[in-house]
Design an enzyme around this catalytic site. Structure first.
Site, PDB file in Angstrom:
ATOM      1  N   CYS A  10      -5.261   2.068   6.142  1.00 57.24           N
ATOM      2  CA  CYS A  10      -5.869   0.637   6.685  1.00 57.24           C
ATOM      3  C   CYS A  10      -5.223   0.286   8.111  1.00 57.24           C
ATOM      4  CB  CYS A  10      -5.719  -0.248   5.748  1.00 57.24           C
ATOM      5  SG  CYS A  10      -4.084  -1.163   5.470  1.00 57.24           S
ATOM      6  N   GLU A  31       0.796   4.068   1.592  1.00 54.85           N
ATOM      7  CA  GLU A  31       1.356   4.439   2.797  1.00 54.85           C
ATOM      8  C   GLU A  31       2.252   3.618   3.563  1.00 54.85           C
ATOM      9  OE1 GLU A  31      -3.532   5.081   2.429  1.00 54.85           O
ATOM     10  OE2 GLU A  31      -1.872   3.565   1.892  1.00 54.85           O
ATOM     11  N   HIS A  58       0.907  -1.172   0.176  1.00 56.75           N
ATOM     12  CA  HIS A  58      -0.017   0.125   0.274  1.00 56.75           C
ATOM     13  C   HIS A  58       0.736   1.175   0.040  1.00 56.75           C
ATOM     14  CE1 HIS A  58      -3.517  -2.121   2.265  1.00 56.75           C
ATOM     15  NE2 HIS A  58      -3.139  -3.017   0.749  1.00 56.75           N
TER      16      HIS A  58
END
Length: 165
Positions: A90, A62, A60
């Site tokens: 998340c 991030e 991901h």
């Protein structure tokens, strides 16, 4: 302590949307993140890496950015930095942000809204667990602003997941 978003927050958030769009145009999932230092300088950006990292479900934007930032800057400097993300981090990404030491997060689309859009898509089995819940379990506070500009953020996702059904 949280304060309301300002025009600078919205400008950087829209730049994270641009990173997400570039990620999509490059063949990856439409997520993007920026890291901004305490002076307002963009020091790092990261798109999603699912495809470019060999179908890595953990790649991901991030999480990749937090890992790079941790190695480059360390937690003492990162306390004053802000991560801008096209979508709410998340649980995995929130954990990475926390452990890296990033002190502030501003995001566009909420996890709950994203989950409603993507359903049970095998490439995005969204955890509807707000990042604030993850951060609140930690010993070091992380300021969170979001969702912001959620309709704009959702546009990045809307057609992508239909095309990848």
């Amino acid at each position: 302590m949280s304060h309301p978003p300002n025009e600078t927050d919205l400008t950087f958030l829209r730049q994270a949307f641009e990173v997400a769009n570039r990620s999509r145009l490059a063949g990856d999932h439409p997520f993007g993140a920026l890291l901004v230092d305490e002076t307002g300088e963009i020091v790092m950006e990261q798109g999603n890496g699912y495809s470019t990292e060999g179908q890595d479900m953990t790649a991901h934007a991030e999480r990749l950015l937090a890992s790079r930032a941790s190695r480059m800057f360390g937690p003492t400097r990162l306390r004053g930095y802000t991560l801008y993300s096209s979508a709410e981090p998340c649980a995995m990404c929130a954990g990475a942000i926390y452990w890296a030491g990033i002190g502030r997060v501003v995001y566009g689309q909420s996890e709950a809204h994203l989950k409603a859009m993507t359903g049970a898509h095998p490439e995005n089995p969204t955890l509807d667990l707000p990042c604030r819940v993850v951060f609140s379990a930690g010993q070091t506070p992380v300021e969170v602003l979001g969702p912001l500009l959620e309709d704009e953020a959702a546009e990045l996702q809307r057609s992508f997941w239909k095309d990848h059904a």
